[in-house]
Design a protein around this motif. Structure first.
Motif, PDB file in Angstrom:
ATOM      1  N   ASP A 196      63.759  79.721  48.108  1.00  8.24           N
ATOM      2  CA  ASP A 196      63.223  78.398  48.398  1.00  8.24           C
ATOM      3  C   ASP A 196      64.355  77.395  48.601  1.00  8.24           C
ATOM      4  O   ASP A 196      65.549  77.724  48.509  1.00  8.24           O
ATOM      5  CB  ASP A 196      62.283  77.947  47.284  1.00  8.24           C
ATOM      6  CG  ASP A 196      62.971  77.945  45.923  1.00  8.24           C
ATOM      7  OD1 ASP A 196      64.219  77.950  45.886  1.00  8.24           O
ATOM      8  OD2 ASP A 196      62.260  77.946  44.899  1.00  8.24           O
ATOM      9  N   SER A 197      63.985  76.140  48.871  1.00  9.07           N
ATOM     10  CA  SER A 197      64.960  75.111  49.216  1.00  9.07           C
ATOM     11  C   SER A 197      65.878  74.781  48.047  1.00  9.07           C
ATOM     12  O   SER A 197      67.083  74.565  48.235  1.00  9.07           O
ATOM     13  CB  SER A 197      64.226  73.842  49.679  1.00  9.07           C
ATOM     14  OG  SER A 197      65.132  72.812  49.999  1.00  9.07           O
ATOM     15  N   ASP A 198      65.356  74.756  46.829  1.00 16.19           N
ATOM     16  CA  ASP A 198      66.196  74.447  45.673  1.00 16.19           C
ATOM     17  C   ASP A 198      67.253  75.520  45.440  1.00 16.19           C
ATOM     18  O   ASP A 198      68.411  75.223  45.122  1.00 16.19           O
ATOM     19  CB  ASP A 198      65.325  74.283  44.428  1.00 16.19           C
ATOM     20  CG  ASP A 198      64.418  73.070  44.509  1.00 16.19           C
ATOM     21  OD1 ASP A 198      64.763  72.148  45.296  1.00 16.19           O
ATOM     22  OD2 ASP A 198      63.389  73.038  43.818  1.00 16.19           O
ATOM     23  N   ASP A 199      66.870  76.782  45.608  1.00 18.26           N
ATOM     24  CA  ASP A 199      67.839  77.865  45.432  1.00 18.26           C
ATOM     25  C   ASP A 199      68.940  77.800  46.492  1.00 18.26           C
ATOM     26  O   ASP A 199      70.115  78.069  46.206  1.00 18.26           O
ATOM     27  CB  ASP A 199      67.138  79.223  45.494  1.00 18.26           C
ATOM     28  CG  ASP A 199      66.278  79.469  44.263  1.00 18.26           C
ATOM     29  OD1 ASP A 199      66.543  78.831  43.231  1.00 18.26           O
ATOM     30  OD2 ASP A 199      65.329  80.283  44.345  1.00 18.26           O
ATOM     31  N   ILE A 200      68.558  77.465  47.715  1.00 15.03           N
ATOM     32  CA  ILE A 200      69.575  77.341  48.775  1.00 15.03           C
ATOM     33  C   ILE A 200      70.582  76.249  48.432  1.00 15.03           C
ATOM     34  O   ILE A 200      71.797  76.409  48.616  1.00 15.03           O
ATOM     35  CB  ILE A 200      68.894  77.055  50.132  1.00 15.03           C
ATOM     36  CG1 ILE A 200      68.320  78.334  50.718  1.00 15.03           C
ATOM     37  CG2 ILE A 200      69.875  76.440  51.119  1.00 15.03           C
ATOM     38  CD1 ILE A 200      69.371  79.343  51.149  1.00 15.03           C
ATOM     39  N   SER A 201      70.093  75.126  47.899  1.00 20.10           N
ATOM     40  CA  SER A 201      71.000  74.034  47.525  1.00 20.10           C
ATOM     41  C   SER A 201      71.961  74.482  46.423  1.00 20.10           C
ATOM     42  O   SER A 201      73.169  74.193  46.479  1.00 20.10           O
ATOM     43  CB  SER A 201      70.192  72.822  47.073  1.00 20.10           C
ATOM     44  OG  SER A 201      69.366  72.356  48.116  1.00 20.10           O
ATOM     45  N   ASP A 202      71.442  75.222  45.432  1.00 18.56           N
ATOM     46  CA  ASP A 202      72.308  75.705  44.353  1.00 18.56           C
ATOM     47  C   ASP A 202      73.324  76.725  44.869  1.00 18.56           C
ATOM     48  O   ASP A 202      74.496  76.725  44.449  1.00 18.56           O
ATOM     49  CB  ASP A 202      71.456  76.327  43.241  1.00 18.56           C
ATOM     50  CG  ASP A 202      70.554  75.310  42.557  1.00 18.56           C
ATOM     51  OD1 ASP A 202      70.892  74.098  42.644  1.00 18.56           O
ATOM     52  OD2 ASP A 202      69.538  75.716  41.955  1.00 18.56           O
ATOM     53  N   MET A 203      72.910  77.584  45.776  1.00 18.61           N
ATOM     54  CA  MET A 203      73.824  78.599  46.302  1.00 18.61           C
ATOM     55  C   MET A 203      74.925  77.968  47.150  1.00 18.61           C
ATOM     56  O   MET A 203      76.107  78.358  47.056  1.00 18.61           O
ATOM     57  CB  MET A 203      73.033  79.619  47.126  1.00 18.61           C
ATOM     58  CG  MET A 203      72.069  80.462  46.285  1.00 18.61           C
ATOM     59  SD  MET A 203      70.827  81.317  47.277  1.00 18.61           S
ATOM     60  CE  MET A 203      71.860  82.404  48.250  1.00 18.61           C
ATOM     61  N   ILE A 204      74.561  76.992  47.941  1.00 21.51           N
ATOM     62  CA  ILE A 204      75.577  76.313  48.755  1.00 21.51           C
ATOM     63  C   ILE A 204      76.558  75.558  47.855  1.00 21.51           C
ATOM     64  O   ILE A 204      77.778  75.565  48.082  1.00 21.51           O
ATOM     65  CB  ILE A 204      74.906  75.364  49.760  1.00 21.51           C
ATOM     66  CG1 ILE A 204      74.128  76.159  50.813  1.00 21.51           C
ATOM     67  CG2 ILE A 204      75.940  74.475  50.443  1.00 21.51           C
ATOM     68  CD1 ILE A 204      73.352  75.297  51.784  1.00 21.51           C
ATOM     69  N   ALA A 205      76.044  74.912  46.803  1.00 23.21           N
ATOM     70  CA  ALA A 205      76.926  74.196  45.880  1.00 23.21           C
ATOM     71  C   ALA A 205      77.878  75.163  45.176  1.00 23.21           C
ATOM     72  O   ALA A 205      79.048  74.836  44.940  1.00 23.21           O
ATOM     73  CB  ALA A 205      76.093  73.435  44.860  1.00 23.21           C
ATOM     74  N   GLU A 206      77.409  76.379  44.852  1.00 27.23           N
ATOM     75  CA  GLU A 206      78.284  77.356  44.202  1.00 27.23           C
ATOM     76  C   GLU A 206      79.365  77.848  45.154  1.00 27.23           C
ATOM     77  O   GLU A 206      80.512  78.058  44.751  1.00 27.23           O
ATOM     78  CB  GLU A 206      77.443  78.532  43.694  1.00 27.23           C
ATOM     79  CG  GLU A 206      78.242  79.516  42.862  1.00 27.23           C
ATOM     80  CD  GLU A 206      77.360  80.514  42.152  1.00 27.23           C
ATOM     81  OE1 GLU A 206      77.903  81.332  41.391  1.00 27.23           O
ATOM     82  OE2 GLU A 206      76.128  80.461  42.349  1.00 27.23           O
ATOM     83  N   ILE A 207      79.028  78.026  46.415  1.00 31.30           N
ATOM     84  CA  ILE A 207      80.033  78.461  47.394  1.00 31.30           C
ATOM     85  C   ILE A 207      81.098  77.380  47.577  1.00 31.30           C
ATOM     86  O   ILE A 207      82.295  77.676  47.737  1.00 31.30           O
ATOM     87  CB  ILE A 207      79.349  78.807  48.739  1.00 31.30           C
ATOM     88  CG1 ILE A 207      78.651  80.150  48.628  1.00 31.30           C
ATOM     89  CG2 ILE A 207      80.351  78.842  49.874  1.00 31.30           C
ATOM     90  CD1 ILE A 207      77.971  80.591  49.894  1.00 31.30           C
TER      91      ILE A 207
END
Length: 494
Positions: free
Chosen positions: A252-263
């Protein structure tokens, strides 16, 4: 028509590029570092030149620093005739006596304490206070190679990889090529590479960015299938295509935001933190400050002016004791070369100060109010005012810097093309227009991103007649993405 030979006398004018003229032109367009290096070479080549080590006048001495050192009094008639246009000798004490010279390499071990100070002062700074030189990337990795690979074959493979890795930490050479060069199995090369990818810093010896990030995530135990899918679609991350990323990673959109922030917290170039050469300090050629009456005061930076003089006493002694024609010709050539060097340096200093003064006069609004008041200026405008050729002004402003209350700028920064105003109004500087475009984009509403056409309309309302393609060119020069890309970026949380 007669074909017999005859002798005619004709008179014509031509410009001859003498070695002295070439030297003056070369010095005029050189930076202060290049001039200092050239003067050092001349000091080694010419025995009649010597460094002027007299102390420079301080700011409280009540007079302006002379841009060039004074020349000692001539000791013979020939020397006096050559130096008619040079300044006279200025009285001034030397900055050091022979009994007050510190020998940096001659310190001794004092029996009364460390430091080697002969005056028993309290300053006991020793070698432990000197900053240690940082280790290079290959030294740092070489220590880990010696500890990690006891086998000689693996150490040889690791040494080959260490020689091929670039400054960012990438090793783009395929394992098959390394194996063929060393005459070993490809599987052995792949095993050594995988182990070296976990060296400190983690992520070295990878072929591309995705592999580098994957190794760092695996080290943190965060390389799950969704994150691997994200690494396989880094082009979508660069375009801020959230819909495409959600579909590719199946989150979902929240997970994508967290994954991009981790990268974003990972290091894309793990080797770049090593072997960093500090940038050389920028020393301005002209110093500018505000005058008590509200104007501007300009002076040449005495630290950038080569301080040399001609030792005419030594020349006179050599000339008296020399009867050989070749030796006298050598002395005359070196004296002429020294005089030309001093005259070229003096002319260079005066020309820089004259051109800088005209630039400051024309760009007074910039220094008082900022880049929005930068006026259009071309080389011809300054050349006509200072009565020089445009090529001379171009050489003077190349690689020359001025320290102003608004920062240090290259003299060429103040030359910008003109953009016409609407309804025949006053023209505007291209640099000022670029600054205005940048300010508009920085202040735009995330919900109403400005297109290039909207920027054109706003600029025309402010009196700037500009085309859409010019706005796009300035925006790309400022490395500002298009309105579509900016809308995507502002939709992604930081």
């Amino acid at each position: 028509m007669s074909l017999a030979p005859r002798l005619d006398l004709r008179q014509s004018q031509s410009l001859v590029m003498t070695p002295q003229l070439r030297q003056a032109i070369k010095l005029l367009q050189s930076s202060n570092l290049e001039v200092a290096a050239f003067v050092e070479e001349e000091l080694e080549r010419n025995p009649l030149l010597e460094r002027d080590e007299r102390a420079l006048p301080g700011p409280d001495d009540g007079h302006r620093v002379d841009p060039l050192p004074a020349v000692p009094e001539a000791t013979d008639s020939h020397a006096a005739a050559v130096s008619d246009s040079l300044p006279g000798e200025a009285a001034g004490p030397l900055d050091a006596e022979w009994d007050n010279v510190y020998d940096a390499g001659g310190g001794y071990e004092s029996p009364y304490g460390r430091g080697g100070r002969a005056d028993f002062a309290e300053d006991l700074s020793g070698v432990e206070d000197i900053a240690a030189a940082g280790r290079s990337l290959r030294e740092h990795l070489g220590e880990q190679v010696r500890l990690a690979f006891p086998d000689a074959r693996d150490r040889l493979i690791a040494a080959q990889m260490l020689a091929l890795v670039d400054a960012a930490g990438r090793l783009t050479v395929e394992d098959a090529r390394i194996a063929a060069a060393l005459g070993c199995e490809e599987a052995a090369v792949a095993a050594v590479r995988r182990r070296m990818q976990r060296f400190d810093p983690v992520g070295m010896f990878c072929r591309n960015l995705a592999e580098c990030l994957a190794v760092q995530l695996a080290e943190k135990n965060r390389l799950d299938p969704a994150m691997q899918a994200l690494l396989d679609h880094l082009d979508l991350v660069a375009r801020r295509d959230r819909a495409g990323l959600i579909a590719a990673c199946r989150v979902d959109s929240d997970d994508i935001s967290d994954m991009i922030a981790e990268i974003k917290r990972l290091d894309p170039k793990p080797g770049a933190s090593f072997d960093q050469v500090p940038a050389p300090a920028l020393v301005p050629d002209v110093l500018m400050r505000r005058a008590p009456d509200g104007g501007w005061l300009l002076e040449l930076n005495p630290e950038t002016l080569p301080r040399v003089l001609v030792n005419r006493g030594f020349h006179a002694r050599c000339q008296v004791g020399t009867r050989n024609r070749d030796d006298r010709a050598f002395l005359a050539e070196k004296l002429q070369s020294a005089n030309w060097l001093l005259k070229s340096l003096e002319q260079r200093a005066n020309t820089i100060l004259k051109v800088a003064g005209e630039i400051v006069r024309r760009q007074d609004g910039f220094f008082r109010h900022g880049v929005g008041h930068l006026r259009p200026l071309i080389l011809r405008d300054v050349a006509e005012e200072v009565q020089m050729h445009e090529s001379t002004v171009s050489r003077v402003t190349a690689n020359k810097y001025i320290a102003t209350p608004r920062g240090t700028f290259e003299l060429k920064y103040f030359f910008t093309t003109a953009i016409a105003g609407t309804m025949g109004g006053e023209s505007h500087s291209a640099e000022a227009v670029r600054h205005r475009i940048k300010a508009m984009i920085e202040a735009e509403d995330p919900e109403a991103v400005l297109s290039d056409d909207a920027i054109v309309e706003r600029l025309r309302q402010e009196g700037v007649d500009i085309a859409r393609r010019t706005v796009a060119k300035y925006r790309e020069a400022l490395r500002i993405p298009s309105s579509v890309q900016r809308k995507r970026e502002k939709a992604v949380p930081a």
